[in-house]
Write an enzyme that holds these catalytic residues in place. Structure first.
Site, PDB file in Angstrom:
ATOM      1  N   ASP A 138       0.820  -1.252  -0.052  1.00 38.62           N
ATOM      2  CA  ASP A 138      -0.138   0.098  -0.102  1.00 38.62           C
ATOM      3  C   ASP A 138       0.983   1.378   0.095  1.00 38.62           C
ATOM      4  O   ASP A 138       2.051   1.172  -0.157  1.00 38.62           O
ATOM      5  CB  ASP A 138      -1.061   0.026   1.186  1.00 38.62           C
ATOM      6  N   ASP A 169       0.325   4.869   1.861  1.00 35.93           N
ATOM      7  CA  ASP A 169       0.265   6.072   2.846  1.00 35.93           C
ATOM      8  C   ASP A 169       0.888   5.373   3.978  1.00 35.93           C
ATOM      9  O   ASP A 169       0.455   4.246   4.296  1.00 35.93           O
ATOM     10  CB  ASP A 169      -0.919   6.573   2.988  1.00 35.93           C
TER      11      ASP A 169
END
Ligand SMILES: Nc1ccn([C@@H]2O[C@H](COP(=O)(O)O)[C@@H](O)[C@H]2O)c(=O)n1
Length: 192
Positions: free
Chosen positions: A5, A7
């Site tokens: 992923d 962030d």
């Protein structure tokens, strides 16, 4: 393949004791978002739910959907200009984690695809990777992308940056034919 992923996984959580922004925060902290836009209120409500270890994934899922639906509705109302995103990212405190260059370059050198799945904002996070100079062809991003209603003026700016000649309201082939003549292509005489 490497799957990640974005962030706070590829980007830093904090730097010098200060929180680093997520792709949503980058926009939220920028001049593109009005003071009245309540993205921060949403963050304060839903982020504690996201990281609450006492709640199950099933419990969290509808609330997370509610979060990004509300956030994206607010973002649409802000009529964000695509051509300003570059500056907004440049002026932000977003940072990839230390060692990112080695990580991205290594995968690229070994032709290993890096697939980034993110509930963040694709347009923004791509710009973070681009500005860090590691948006190699093996990097593929699966995320939320914004649809921009570009005005003629905004489109003109990006066309002027990309092309040598930009014609506005010219319905003729005059420039094209003149160019062909310049390049030595002889044109047949017009029959009219
Ligand atoms: N409106 C929103 C929605 C999500 N976030 C945060 O972005 C993170 C996205 O993370 P990925 O790991 O999928 O890249 C998510 O964890 C939320 O905390 C947000 O700030 N605003």
């Amino acid at each position: 393949h490497v799957i990640s992923d974005f962030d706070m996984t590829l980007t830093r959580f904090a730097y010098n004791g200060k929180r680093c922004p997520t792709s949503h925060n980058i926009l939220d902290n920028s001049k593109l978002i009005s003071e009245e836009c309540k993205l921060k209120d949403l963050l304060n409500t839903y982020y504690p739910i996201e990281i609450d270890s006492k709640r199950t994934a099933e419990e969290k899922l509808p609330l997370m959907v509610e979060w990004w639906t509300k956030a994206h509705t607010l973002l649409v109302q802000q009529r964000i200009r695509k051509d300003l995103l570059q500056d907004v990212v440049k002026e932000s405190d977003a940072m990839l984690r230390e060692g990112y260059q080695l990580f991205f370059d290594h995968l690229q050198e070994h032709s290993i695809p890096l697939l980034i799945f993110s509930a963040g904002l694709g347009d923004v996070l791509e710009e973070v990777i681009r500005q860090a100079g590691v948006f190699h062809p093996n990097v593929k991003v699966f995320s939320n992308y914004m649809d921009f209603d570009e005005t003629v003026e905004e489109r003109k700016t990006s066309y002027l940056n990309a092309y040598d000649i930009v014609l506005v309201k010219d319905e003729t082939m005059e420039v094209l034919n003149a160019l062909l003549l310049c390049f030595g292509v002889s044109l047949p005489r017009s029959s009219s």
